[in-house]
Design an enzyme around this catalytic site. Structure first.
Site: not given
Length: 319
Positions: A125-127, A170, A185, A251
């Protein structure tokens, strides 16, 4: 154990193909046959299952998405659905299953284990929201996708002297927002795990503008709220020209990073090792660069948390 199955479930993540490849090659190395279940638990119920050979997983380690496809499957939440899935596995003589996915996929693996069918979960999972592992497959790639977007948006933000709100994925976890915000940043980072003071954020933007700062970047995890609404409020209360960029499903895509390919290969192979040792009801992970495994029930009952020191650092560096 002479035959095992592998499926991918839930939201796709870059590196799933590398994990499938590792499962197939590791199993065949040990003279174990592998069957791919297509479309996740849905394919398990419908019987969309095919034998995989070495050639089946050729030329996929660098590809995003999942060769086995993925789908949501409400029917699998029923006892009848799970029993049908197990029946289809047993018809083919499949004795164990590797499940690649997030917490919903783990829940399915847990239910199968409770029905007496051995499963091992692999975190995909990308989370990055699965407890028991420092990183999940796909997180690093998604992170780099977001950082690349931040860098490009900062170029145009600088040119036009604008404030940009960037909404990232998210829903319940802020890892993408926090890590990308630190690496990019960002002046402010909003995550579901931490309360925020809107007036503090607005005050920081105003102070930056007063000392000659020409642009600002604010990262918002989708679970905090709508980036569009944040953008409207910021512009209204600061009088600073503000734009919003919602990154969305970009994403999830793309060729997996080297880190994700290696992680997926290690975790996929380790999952096969556990099955061959008769260790069902487990899930694998990486902690301090070492392979680990945990009871899948314990992991499902645990809660993922972001690193508090990292969140504090993000606040200290965004003055």
């Amino acid at each position: 154990m002479k035959r095992i199955g592998v499926l991918t479930s839930g939201g796709d993540s870059p590196g799933m193909n590398a994990a499938v490849r590792a499962v197939v090659r590791k199993a065949i190395y040990h003279d174990v046959e592998v069957y791919g279940i297509y479309n996740g638990y849905s394919g398990l119920i419908s019987g969309k299952i095919e034998k995989l050979e070495l050639g089946s997983v050729g030329d996929i380690i660098h590809r995003g998405g999942t060769k086995l496809y993925t789908a949501r499957c409400p029917e699998f939440k029923t006892v009848e659905g799970r029993e049908k899935g197990i029946e289809n596995l047993k018809k083919l003589g499949i004795e164990g299953l590797v499940v690649i996915g997030g917490d919903g996929s783990y829940m399915g693996a847990k239910k199968l284990t409770e029905h007496g069918f051995p499963c091992v979960g692999v975190p995909g999972t990308i989370d990055n929201d699965i407890p028991g592992t420092d990183f999940t497959i796909g997180f690093d790639t998604a992170l780099n996708t977001v950082i690349d977007a931040i860098d490009k948006i900062r170029d145009t933000a600088t040119s036009h002297e604008r404030t940009y709100v960037i909404e990232v994925m998210g829903r319940h976890a802020g890892d993408i927002a926090l890590w990308a915000g630190l690496a990019g940043g960002a002046e402010s980072i909003l995550i579901p795990e931490a309360d925020y003071d809107m007036q503090e954020i607005i005050g920081r933007l105003k102070r930056g503008h007063d000392r000659g700062k020409k642009h600002s970047i604010i990262i918002v995890a989708e679970g905090v709220g709508s980036g569009v609404e944040f953008g409207k409020r910021i512009e209204e209360e600061t009088n600073l020209e503000t734009r919003v960029s919602v990154l969305g499903h970009i994403q999830r895509g793309g060729s997996p990073s080297a880190s994700d390919r290696v992680l997926a290969s290690r975790l996929g192979a380790y999952a096969v090792e556990l099955l061959l040792k008769g260790k069902g009801g487990r899930c694998v992970g990486i902690q301090n660069n070492k392979l680990v495994d945990h009871d899948i029930i314990e992991i499902l009952e645990s809660k993922h948390t972001v690193e508090p020191n990292m969140y504090q650092l993000s606040k200290e560096l965004s003055i």
